[in-house]
Design a protein around this motif. Structure first.
Motif, PDB file in Angstrom:
ATOM      1  N   ASN A 122       0.814  -1.225   0.000  1.00 32.08           N
ATOM      2  CA  ASN A 122       0.000   0.000   0.000  1.00 32.08           C
ATOM      3  C   ASN A 122       0.840   1.264   0.000  1.00 32.08           C
ATOM      4  OD1 ASN A 122       0.624   0.678   2.799  1.00 32.08           O
ATOM      5  ND2 ASN A 122      -0.719  -1.016   3.373  1.00 32.08           N
ATOM      6  N   PHE A 123       0.166   2.410   0.098  1.00 33.46           N
ATOM      7  CA  PHE A 123       0.853   3.709   0.091  1.00 33.46           C
ATOM      8  C   PHE A 123       1.567   3.894   1.427  1.00 33.46           C
ATOM      9  CE2 PHE A 123       0.951   8.298   1.054  1.00 33.46           C
ATOM     10  CZ  PHE A 123       1.687   8.738  -0.023  1.00 33.46           C
ATOM     11  N   GLU A 124       2.882   3.845   1.369  1.00 28.24           N
ATOM     12  CA  GLU A 124       3.695   3.814   2.580  1.00 28.24           C
ATOM     13  C   GLU A 124       4.146   5.243   2.973  1.00 28.24           C
ATOM     14  OE1 GLU A 124       3.964   1.352   4.683  1.00 28.24           O
ATOM     15  OE2 GLU A 124       5.394   2.482   5.850  1.00 28.24           O
ATOM     16  N   TRP A 125       3.180   6.159   3.107  1.00 27.45           N
ATOM     17  CA  TRP A 125       3.432   7.534   3.535  1.00 27.45           C
ATOM     18  C   TRP A 125       4.541   8.200   2.712  1.00 27.45           C
ATOM     19  CZ3 TRP A 125      -0.891   8.224   5.891  1.00 27.45           C
ATOM     20  CH2 TRP A 125      -1.432   7.236   6.715  1.00 27.45           C
ATOM     21  N   ASP A 126       5.545   8.770   3.375  1.00 24.30           N
ATOM     22  CA  ASP A 126       6.599   9.477   2.627  1.00 24.30           C
ATOM     23  C   ASP A 126       7.424   8.549   1.725  1.00 24.30           C
ATOM     24  OD1 ASP A 126       7.283   8.649   5.339  1.00 24.30           O
ATOM     25  OD2 ASP A 126       9.304   9.348   4.859  1.00 24.30           O
ATOM     26  N   ARG A 127       7.295   7.244   1.875  1.00 23.50           N
ATOM     27  CA  ARG A 127       8.012   6.299   1.016  1.00 23.50           C
ATOM     28  C   ARG A 127       7.188   5.908  -0.212  1.00 23.50           C
ATOM     29  NH1 ARG A 127      12.403   7.775   2.624  1.00 23.50           N
ATOM     30  NH2 ARG A 127      13.310   6.072   1.420  1.00 23.50           N
ATOM     31  N   GLY A 128       6.009   6.510  -0.345  1.00 26.15           N
ATOM     32  CA  GLY A 128       5.169   6.217  -1.510  1.00 26.15           C
ATOM     33  C   GLY A 128       4.902   4.728  -1.655  1.00 26.15           C
ATOM     34  N   TYR A 129       5.083   4.229  -2.891  1.00 28.58           N
ATOM     35  CA  TYR A 129       4.833   2.800  -3.122  1.00 28.58           C
ATOM     36  C   TYR A 129       6.138   2.011  -3.204  1.00 28.58           C
ATOM     37  CZ  TYR A 129       0.120   4.408  -3.909  1.00 28.58           C
ATOM     38  OH  TYR A 129      -1.116   4.983  -3.726  1.00 28.58           O
ATOM     39  N   THR A 130       7.226   2.601  -2.662  1.00 27.54           N
ATOM     40  CA  THR A 130       8.533   1.972  -2.854  1.00 27.54           C
ATOM     41  C   THR A 130       8.867   0.909  -1.804  1.00 27.54           C
ATOM     42  OG1 THR A 130       9.740   3.600  -1.544  1.00 27.54           O
ATOM     43  CG2 THR A 130       9.422   4.092  -3.895  1.00 27.54           C
ATOM     44  N   GLU A 131       8.094   0.841  -0.730  1.00 24.98           N
ATOM     45  CA  GLU A 131       8.374  -0.163   0.304  1.00 24.98           C
ATOM     46  C   GLU A 131       7.123  -1.003   0.524  1.00 24.98           C
ATOM     47  OE1 GLU A 131      10.038   1.875   3.710  1.00 24.98           O
ATOM     48  OE2 GLU A 131      11.565   2.817   2.464  1.00 24.98           O
ATOM     49  N   GLN A 132       7.222  -2.285   0.232  1.00 25.31           N
ATOM     50  CA  GLN A 132       6.035  -3.136   0.241  1.00 25.31           C
ATOM     51  C   GLN A 132       5.959  -4.026   1.471  1.00 25.31           C
ATOM     52  OE1 GLN A 132       6.951  -4.713  -3.582  1.00 25.31           O
ATOM     53  NE2 GLN A 132       6.768  -2.657  -4.450  1.00 25.31           N
ATOM     54  N   PHE A 133       4.826  -3.908   2.183  1.00 28.80           N
ATOM     55  CA  PHE A 133       4.619  -4.655   3.432  1.00 28.80           C
ATOM     56  C   PHE A 133       3.555  -5.753   3.298  1.00 28.80           C
ATOM     57  CE2 PHE A 133       6.848  -2.602   7.046  1.00 28.80           C
ATOM     58  CZ  PHE A 133       7.344  -1.461   6.440  1.00 28.80           C
ATOM     59  N   GLY A 134       2.971  -5.939   2.113  1.00 31.71           N
ATOM     60  CA  GLY A 134       1.788  -6.793   1.995  1.00 31.71           C
ATOM     61  C   GLY A 134       2.055  -8.286   2.003  1.00 31.71           C
ATOM     62  N   LEU A 135       1.036  -9.031   2.448  1.00 33.90           N
ATOM     63  CA  LEU A 135       0.993 -10.477   2.250  1.00 33.90           C
ATOM     64  C   LEU A 135       0.500 -10.752   0.836  1.00 33.90           C
ATOM     65  CD1 LEU A 135      -0.868 -11.555   5.542  1.00 33.90           C
ATOM     66  CD2 LEU A 135       1.578 -11.796   5.087  1.00 33.90           C
ATOM     67  N   VAL A 136      -0.050  -9.681   0.243  1.00 34.75           N
ATOM     68  CA  VAL A 136      -0.609  -9.773  -1.102  1.00 34.75           C
ATOM     69  C   VAL A 136       0.023  -8.667  -1.947  1.00 34.75           C
ATOM     70  CG1 VAL A 136      -2.732  -9.572  -2.467  1.00 34.75           C
ATOM     71  CG2 VAL A 136      -2.796 -10.697  -0.234  1.00 34.75           C
ATOM     72  N   TYR A 137       0.506  -9.058  -3.114  1.00 34.28           N
ATOM     73  CA  TYR A 137       1.126  -8.109  -4.037  1.00 34.28           C
ATOM     74  C   TYR A 137       0.045  -7.326  -4.773  1.00 34.28           C
ATOM     75  CZ  TYR A 137       3.657  -6.455  -8.154  1.00 34.28           C
ATOM     76  OH  TYR A 137       4.189  -5.678  -9.147  1.00 34.28           O
ATOM     77  N   VAL A 138       0.254  -6.000  -4.879  1.00 34.77           N
ATOM     78  CA  VAL A 138      -0.686  -5.169  -5.631  1.00 34.77           C
ATOM     79  C   VAL A 138       0.068  -4.532  -6.798  1.00 34.77           C
ATOM     80  CG1 VAL A 138      -2.273  -3.203  -5.554  1.00 34.77           C
ATOM     81  CG2 VAL A 138      -2.050  -4.688  -3.554  1.00 34.77           C
ATOM     82  N   ASN A 139      -0.465  -4.680  -7.984  1.00 30.50           N
ATOM     83  CA  ASN A 139       0.150  -4.066  -9.162  1.00 30.50           C
ATOM     84  C   ASN A 139      -0.375  -2.634  -9.305  1.00 30.50           C
ATOM     85  OD1 ASN A 139       1.092  -3.233 -11.603  1.00 30.50           O
ATOM     86  ND2 ASN A 139       0.489  -5.088 -12.716  1.00 30.50           N
ATOM     87  N   PHE A 140       0.450  -1.654  -8.901  1.00 31.14           N
ATOM     88  CA  PHE A 140       0.001  -0.252  -8.880  1.00 31.14           C
ATOM     89  C   PHE A 140       0.059   0.413 -10.257  1.00 31.14           C
ATOM     90  CE2 PHE A 140       0.985  -1.055  -4.418  1.00 31.14           C
ATOM     91  CZ  PHE A 140      -0.193  -0.631  -3.841  1.00 31.14           C
ATOM     92  N   THR A 141       0.630  -0.289 -11.259  1.00 33.57           N
ATOM     93  CA  THR A 141       0.606   0.298 -12.598  1.00 33.57           C
ATOM     94  C   THR A 141      -0.614  -0.203 -13.375  1.00 33.57           C
ATOM     95  OG1 THR A 141       2.003  -1.483 -13.458  1.00 33.57           O
ATOM     96  CG2 THR A 141       3.129   0.495 -12.698  1.00 33.57           C
ATOM     97  N   ASP A 142      -1.292  -1.181 -12.831  1.00 29.54           N
ATOM     98  CA  ASP A 142      -2.499  -1.726 -13.441  1.00 29.54           C
ATOM     99  C   ASP A 142      -3.701  -0.938 -12.917  1.00 29.54           C
ATOM    100  OD1 ASP A 142      -4.740  -3.196 -14.046  1.00 29.54           O
ATOM    101  OD2 ASP A 142      -3.932  -5.117 -13.341  1.00 29.54           O
ATOM    102  N   PRO A 143      -4.485  -0.330 -13.830  1.00 25.57           N
ATOM    103  CA  PRO A 143      -5.637   0.459 -13.368  1.00 25.57           C
ATOM    104  C   PRO A 143      -6.586  -0.370 -12.502  1.00 25.57           C
ATOM    105  CG  PRO A 143      -5.465   0.478 -15.792  1.00 25.57           C
ATOM    106  CD  PRO A 143      -4.342  -0.354 -15.284  1.00 25.57           C
ATOM    107  N   ASN A 144      -6.546  -1.664 -12.683  1.00 26.13           N
ATOM    108  CA  ASN A 144      -7.400  -2.573 -11.922  1.00 26.13           C
ATOM    109  C   ASN A 144      -6.821  -2.915 -10.545  1.00 26.13           C
ATOM    110  OD1 ASN A 144      -9.757  -3.929 -11.824  1.00 26.13           O
ATOM    111  ND2 ASN A 144      -8.990  -5.776 -12.864  1.00 26.13           N
ATOM    112  N   ARG A 145      -5.573  -2.473 -10.304  1.00 26.96           N
ATOM    113  CA  ARG A 145      -4.896  -2.753  -9.025  1.00 26.96           C
ATOM    114  C   ARG A 145      -4.992  -4.243  -8.668  1.00 26.96           C
ATOM    115  NH1 ARG A 145      -3.699   1.742 -10.318  1.00 26.96           N
ATOM    116  NH2 ARG A 145      -3.343   3.531  -8.948  1.00 26.96           N
ATOM    117  N   THR A 146      -4.611  -5.089  -9.624  1.00 29.39           N
ATOM    118  CA  THR A 146      -4.701  -6.538  -9.451  1.00 29.39           C
ATOM    119  C   THR A 146      -3.934  -7.008  -8.218  1.00 29.39           C
ATOM    120  OG1 THR A 146      -4.782  -6.648 -11.827  1.00 29.39           O
ATOM    121  CG2 THR A 146      -4.431  -8.730 -10.674  1.00 29.39           C
TER     122      THR A 146
END
Ligand code: PNW
Length: 483
Positions: A428-452
Motif C-alpha cells: 500500500n501507500f507507505e506515507w513518505d516512502r510512496g509505493y517503494t516499500e512493500q509490506f503486503g501479504l498480497v502483491y498489488v500491481n500499482f501500474t495496473d488500473p485494476n490494481r490486481t
C-alpha cells in the motif's frame, strides 16, 4: 520442512486471534468520491509531492473503496479472525463537524463491516490513522486543545452508527509518531517542524482526547454495545549497547513507550517521573520559565489513568541504547540523556529504519507486561518491507521468527497477548516512502488500473499457521531466504 509432530511450545493458545491490519489513506483511494472531505494527507500529498520519495499519493492507492469485497474474500481465504482497518474522518464528516454526515461515506464502512461479518471476520476499527480533516489542521491540529472536542464528536457518531456491529476499537494510531514526525519533523503531514514544545503539547492533547473518547463510550455506549476500546502505542525493542548500561534501556523505554503508556496503564498515572524531571532540567537550562512538557492536573491524571480495555502494540524493530555522559549544568542529550543506534549486524529490510531483530519483540512485550501489571495486549501491527514480488521468503522468515518470540512471551512469561495482526494485508501507500516499500501479504500491481492483487508466499504461509494454530509448519532453509 514439516517435522511430522507438533512442538507444543510453538502452539498458540486456544482463544488466540489472528488478523491483518491496514489504514484508510494507505489503501482506500476514492479520495474525493461520494462527498468525501479533504484530509491532511490528501492535501500534503498533493502540495508536497516533492517530500514523497516517488512523488505519488493515495488518490487511488489499492482502490479498496471500490474493491473491498475482493479484499474481504482475500481475508477469508487467509482465514483471519479479525481485520483491523481505519475510518477516514472526512469521508464520514466532510466538514469535520458532526452537523453534516456523509451517508455514502458511512455506507462504505457499514457495507465493509457487513461483508466482514458475513464472512466470519471480526471488524477491529481504528478511529483515526493520521488523516484528519484539513480545517482542523488550519487551526493547529493536535497542538490545539479543541482537537479533543472535535475528535470526540466524530467518535460519538462512529460509535452510534457503527458501534452496534463492532467489538474492538482503538482510538489514535501511534501517538508518539504523530507528535514527533508530524509536529517536530517534515516527513509526515502536516510536516510542521515546531520543536519539542509542540511534540509534548501534541501528546498531551492526544492522551486527553483518548480518555474523553474512552469515557464517552463508557457512559453512552458500553452497556448496549459491550465492545472494548483500546489505546494504541508503537514501541521499539531495546538492548544496551554496553551490557552494563541497563539504565539506558529503562530510561529510553520511558521516553519511547512510557510517555504514552504510563499515563494510562501505570498505577500512579501521569507521565514517567524521569521524563518530567529531565525535560524540566533542560527547560530550566535553556532559560525558560517553565518546563516544555505540559502538566496534567490531578483531575486529568485520574481521568486518564485506566482509560483502556486493552493495550494495542505496534512493533517492528529495535535499537541499541547508551547513556550519554552529562556534566553538572549541562543539558541531557535529546532531553532524554540516551542515544539510540542500530547494530550493524542486524539484517536489513527494504526500509532503512526497520532492522530485523526478533528477540526485541519478546523483550518489549515482557517489559510492557512487567511495567504495567500484565494488561491484555493486542499486537495491532507487526511486519516487514521487502520488494520481492510474490517470492517473499524473507517475509515468511521475519514473521515466523517474530511470532515465535511473541509465543515465548506468552507461554514462558505469562504475557497476556490476545491477538496479532500482520501489517499489512496489501502492499500500500507507505506515507513518505510512496509505493517503494512493500509490506503486503498480497502483491498489488500499482501500474495496473485494476490494481490486481496476487497472493505472496507469505500469505499462504500465514494461512497455514492460522489453520494449524502452530508455527512449526514451514522452515525456509537459509538458502531460500532472499531479501
Ligand atoms: C507504522 N517504530 O508506523 C504505521 O502505523 C503504518 O501506517 C505504516 O505503514 C507502518 O508503520 C510501516 O511503516 C510505525 O518506531 C511507527 O519502529 C513507528 C515505528 C514503526 C512503524
Amino acid at each position: 520442512v514439516t517435522h511430522g509432530f507438533a512442538d507444543d511450545t510453538l502452539s498458540f493458545p486456544k482463544d488466540f486471534l489472528f488478523g491483518t491490519a491496514s489504514s484508510s489513506y494507505q489503501i482506500e483511494g476514492g479520495w474525493n468520491e461520494d462527498g468525501k472531505g479533504e484530509s491532511i494527507w490528501d492535501q500534503w500529498a498533493h502540495e508536497h509531492s516533492d517530500l514523497i520519495i516517488d512523488h505519488s499519493n493515495g488518490d487511488v492507492a489499492c482502490n479498496s473503496y471500490h474493491k473491498y469485497k475482493e479484499d474481504v474474500q482475500l481475508l477469508k481465504s487467509i482465514g483471519v479472525n479479525f481485520y483491523r482497518f481505519s475510518l477516514s474522518w472526512p469521508r464520514i464528516l466532510p466538514t469535520g463537524y458532526p452537523n453534516v454526515i456523509n451517508q455514502k461515506g458511512l455506507d462504505y464502512y457499514k457495507n465493509l463491516i457487513k461483508e466482514l461479518l458475513a464472512n466470519g471476520i471480526e471488524p477491529f476499527v481504528t478511529l483515526y490513522h493520521w488523516d484528519h480533516p484539513v480545517i482542523f489542521e488550519s487551526m493547529g491540529g493536535w497542538t490545539n486543545e479543541l482537537m479533543i472536542e472535535w475528535i470526540t464528536d466524530y467518535a460519538r457518531i462512529v460509535f452510534k452508527e457503527l458501534g452496534p456491529s463492532v467489538k474492538y476499537f482503538v482510538t489514535i494510531n501511534e501517538p508518539s509518531d504523530i507528535c514527533s514526525e508530524a509536529y517536530f519533523g517534515t516527513t509526515k503531514a502536516p510536516g510542521k517542524n515546531l520543536g519539542y514544545s509542540a511534540q509534548y503539547i501534541c501528546m498531551h492533547n492526544i492522551l486527553k482526547a483518548h480518555a474523553r473518547i474512552y469515557h464517552m463510550y463508557d457512559t453512552e455506549f458500553r452497556k448496549e454495545q459491550n465492545g472494548q476500546v483500546g489505546f494504541l502505542i508503537s514501541c521499539l525493542g531495546l538492548f544496551p549497547k554496553n551490557s552494563s548500561d541497563t539504565e539506558a534501556v529503562n530510561v529510553f523505554f520511558q521516553f519511547n513507550c512510557g510517555w504514552m503508556a504510563n499515563p494510562i496503564f501505570s498505577n500512579a498515572g501521569d507521565y514517567p517521573t524521569i521524563m518530567k524531571e529531565r525535560i524540566a532540567d533542560n527547560s530550566k537550562l535553556s532559560g525558560l520559565p517553565r518546563s516544555l512538557m505540559p502538566t496534567f492536573t490531578q483531575k486529568w491524571v485520574q481521568y486518564i489513568k485506566g482509560a483502556a480495555d486493552f493495550l494495542a502494540l505496534n512493533h517492528y524493530t529495535s535499537r541499541l541504547v547508551e547513556t550519554v555522559p552529562r556534566q553538572d549544568g549541562q543539558k541531557w542529550y535529546d532531553n532524554c540523556g540516551i542515544k539510540a543506534s542500530i547494530d550493524p549486524s542486524w539484517p536489513n529490510s527494504s526500509s532503512d529504519w526497520l532492522k530485523i531483530v526478533p528477540d526485541g519483540f519478546r523483550m518489549i512485550i515482557e517489559k510492557i507486561s512487567n511495567e504495567y501489571g500484565y494488561p491484555p495486549i493486542f499486537i495491532t501491527e507487526n511486519g516487514v518491507s521487502n520488494n520481492c514480488h510474490t517470492s517473499d521468503y524473507s517475509r515468511v522468515s521475519y514473521l515466523q521468527s517474530y511470532m515465535k518470540e511473541m509465543l515465548t512471551a506468552i507461554n514462558e512469561s505469562g504475557c497476556k497477548v490476545k491477538g496479532y495482526a500482520v501489517w499489512s494485508v496489501l502492499d500500500n501507500f507507505e506515507w513518505d516512502r510512496g509505493y517503494t516499500e512493500q509490506f503486503g501479504l498480497v502483491y498489488v500491481n500499482f501500474t495496473d488500473p485494476n490494481r490486481t492483487r496476487t497472493p505472496k508466499q507469505s500469505m499462504n504461509w500465514y494461512k497455514h499457521v492460522i489453520e494449524t494454530r502452530n508455527l512449526d509448519v514451514y522452515e525456509p532453509s537459509i538458502s531460500t531466504v532472499i531479501v
